[in-house]
Design an enzyme around this catalytic site. Structure first.
Site, PDB file in Angstrom:
ATOM      1  N   CYS A 180       2.238   7.995  21.702  1.00  0.00           N
ATOM      2  CA  CYS A 180       3.267   6.982  22.001  1.00  0.00           C
ATOM      3  C   CYS A 180       3.033   5.665  21.274  1.00  0.00           C
ATOM      4  CB  CYS A 180       3.432   6.666  23.486  1.00  0.00           C
ATOM      5  SG  CYS A 180       3.664   8.122  24.453  1.00  0.00           S
ATOM      6  N   SER A 206      -3.299  -3.445  -0.872  1.00  0.00           N
ATOM      7  CA  SER A 206      -2.188  -4.106  -0.188  1.00  0.00           C
ATOM      8  C   SER A 206      -2.580  -5.537   0.183  1.00  0.00           C
ATOM      9  CB  SER A 206      -1.851  -3.307   1.074  1.00  0.00           C
ATOM     10  OG  SER A 206      -0.977  -4.024   1.886  1.00  0.00           O
ATOM     11  N   GLY A 212       0.811  -1.213   0.000  1.00  0.00           N
ATOM     12  CA  GLY A 212       0.000   0.000   0.000  1.00  0.00           C
ATOM     13  C   GLY A 212       0.846   1.266   0.000  1.00  0.00           C
ATOM     14  N   GLN A 215      -7.772  -0.680   3.074  1.00  0.00           N
ATOM     15  CA  GLN A 215      -8.609  -1.328   4.096  1.00  0.00           C
ATOM     16  C   GLN A 215      -9.905  -1.894   3.502  1.00  0.00           C
ATOM     17  OE1 GLN A 215      -7.873  -2.067   7.226  1.00  0.00           O
ATOM     18  NE2 GLN A 215      -5.943  -0.935   7.350  1.00  0.00           N
TER      19      GLN A 215
HETATM   20  C1  LIG Z   1      -5.287   2.976   4.637  1.00  0.00           C
HETATM   21  C2  LIG Z   1      -3.901   2.430   4.513  1.00  0.00           C
HETATM   22  N1  LIG Z   1      -3.108   2.846   3.510  1.00  0.00           N
HETATM   23  C3  LIG Z   1      -1.869   2.380   3.338  1.00  0.00           C
HETATM   24  C4  LIG Z   1      -1.329   1.460   4.214  1.00  0.00           C
HETATM   25  C5  LIG Z   1       0.065   0.953   3.981  1.00  0.00           C
HETATM   26  O1  LIG Z   1       0.033  -0.342   3.443  1.00  0.00           O
HETATM   27  P1  LIG Z   1       1.306  -1.304   3.493  1.00  0.00           P
HETATM   28  O2  LIG Z   1       1.405  -1.776   4.909  1.00  0.00           O
HETATM   29  O3  LIG Z   1       0.989  -2.409   2.562  1.00  0.00           O
HETATM   30  O4  LIG Z   1       2.475  -0.510   3.049  1.00  0.00           O
HETATM   31  C6  LIG Z   1      -2.098   1.009   5.296  1.00  0.00           C
HETATM   32  C7  LIG Z   1      -1.545   0.063   6.280  1.00  0.00           C
HETATM   33  O5  LIG Z   1      -1.982  -0.024   7.405  1.00  0.00           O
HETATM   34  C8  LIG Z   1      -3.431   1.496   5.439  1.00  0.00           C
HETATM   35  O6  LIG Z   1      -4.223   1.102   6.424  1.00  0.00           O
END
Ligand SMILES: Cc1ncc(COP(=O)(O)O)c(C=O)c1O
Length: 400
Positions: free
Chosen positions: A342, A216, A71, A196
């Site tokens: 944190c 992703s 992603g 997501q």
């Molecule tokens: C909305 C969203 N975009 C992008 C990403 C990044 O994806 P990746 O972990 O495959 O790099 C995430 C990961 O949590 C995500 O929730």
């Protein structure tokens, strides 16, 4: 100790079936898809088949799919690719303008910030309401003649709110038409981060009306380090990863064949069983929401009450620290996450909950439970049994 995983928005376990289908491509069919010999052609066939299967799901041409490492890379390519292409094509008469939302993943927010800081891009971070929904008329009013990209996530990873992507697309189409009439050569593209959404929402790019869409693999029981960016034919994009001519010249690097096979199988499985799993998961989620708010006082459900992903339930637990909740639940074998300060090494509380207008003292008590297909109501019962004691104990010693 029994261990319960409630953190599927962070990542999911690889499905056994997906692993089995990937395995031959690690060793037996290990060829490089660019090689002309039989070893290479076996890899090429797997690559083409996976691309076709994914194209069927997204309702697009296989050539419109660019495989990436996940992603984050897809989001980077979606933001930087068209802007680099505008430089390449000498379409810049004033700083380029990008519109995104205040609740995007850092893969978008940090990328547009980089362009803002290093190259003087203008970026508008559009507001969302208290439920996390983008305001369509505000977004429309923010489009300018130098806007090259609008990037709005399909569903939010912290609170689960689903954004009105087809409606936003209609607005962008109007501006595309206006630009054409004015004779402006600067394109305006619409990207959605659908990381997501995989497995739960319709990924038909024609129905969504997007020019680019990020996915992703590890969010729907596929392998980590795999993903794709759909790029509609005609969208002018310059490569970020330069080198060989892989992926239509848009993403150089020897293709990760086992990963791509796994991504395609996982996406197919997820989309085919999505409705059924979505129903099951949302009934477990609703059971959790109903009982948690009944059992503990000072609990706020965040995100849209209805227009939300089936698997994410996000709460603010008043007068309590998110990290302490997380650690105490972990000691009981339950894995959750928090947007409190944190968390993940960040000193700042969740930018998403801030954008939803919650005050910092409430954000400190953030708790995200993201369910998966294997979670049950019995697991929620166990959570509901141990969590009130944790809350009581922490509230007693809380300085908040
Ligand atoms: C909305 C969203 N975009 C992008 C990403 C990044 O994806 P990746 O972990 O495959 O790099 C995430 C990961 O949590 C995500 O929730």
């Amino acid at each position: 100790m029994k261990r319960i995983y409630f953190d599927h928005a962070a990542t999911t376990a690889l499905d056994k079936d997906v692993l089995e289908k990937m395995q031959p491509y690690f060793s037996r069919h290990f060829g490089n898809a660019s090689s002309l010999h039989t070893f290479g052609q076996e890899a090429r066939q797997a690559l083409d088949k996976s691309r076709q299967e994914i194209a069927n799901i997204l309702n697009c041409d296989p050539l419109e799919i660019i495989f990436t490492s996940g992603g984050t890379e897809s989001d980077n390519l979606a933001v930087k690719g068209p802007t680099l292409a505008a430089f390449r094509d000498k379409l810049i008469s004033k700083p380029l303008h990008i519109i995104t939302t205040k609740i995007e993943h850092p893969a978008i927010l940090k990328t547009v910030k980089q362009l803002e800081k290093l190259f003087g891009f203008e970026v508008t971070y559009t507001d969302v309401d208290v439920n996390g929904l983008v305001n369509l008329s505000q977004l429309e009013s923010e489009i300018k003649d130098n806007t090259i990209l609008v990037s709005v996530m399909y569903a939010n990873n912290e609170v689960g709110t689903i954004e009105p992507i087809p409606e936003i697309s209609k607005i962008i189409q109007k501006y595309k038409g206006k630009r054409q009439k004015n004779g402006s050569k600067l394109p305006i593209y619409f990207h959605t981060d659908a990381v997501q959404a995989g497995g739960y929402l319709d990924l038909d790019v024609k129905k969504l009306g997007v020019d680019m869409l990020s996915i992703s693999g590890h969010k729907f029981y596929g392998p980590k380090g795999t993903g794709l960016l759909y790029i509609k034919k005609g969208t002018k994009v310059e490569a970020i990863n330069t080198g060989g001519g892989h992926e239509n010249g848009l993403r150089a690097g020897t293709e990760n064949i086992p990963g791509i096979v796994g991504l395609a199988v996982a996406l197919k499985n997820a989309q085919e069983s999505g409705d059924e799993i979505g129903k099951k998961v949302s009934s477990v989620r609703d059971y959790l929401i109903k009982n948690l708010t009944k059992k503990i006082d000072g609990v706020i459900l965040t995100g849209h009450p209805e227009i939300r992903l089936p698997n994410i339930a996000s709460f603010l637990i008043e007068r309590i620290e998110g990290e302490s909740m997380l650690i105490n639940l972990d000691l009981k074998g339950i894995a959750v996450s928090t947007g409190s300060a944190c968390s993940s090494g960040s000193l700042e509380p969740s930018h998403v909950l801030k954008a939803l207008n919650y005050p910092p003292e409430k954000i400190h008590g953030s708790l995200r439970i993201s369910l998966g297909k294997e979670n049950t109501k019995e697991e929620i019962d166990y959570f509901l049994e141990v969590f009130p004691e944790i809350v009581d104990k922490l509230r007693e010693i809380s300085a908040l």
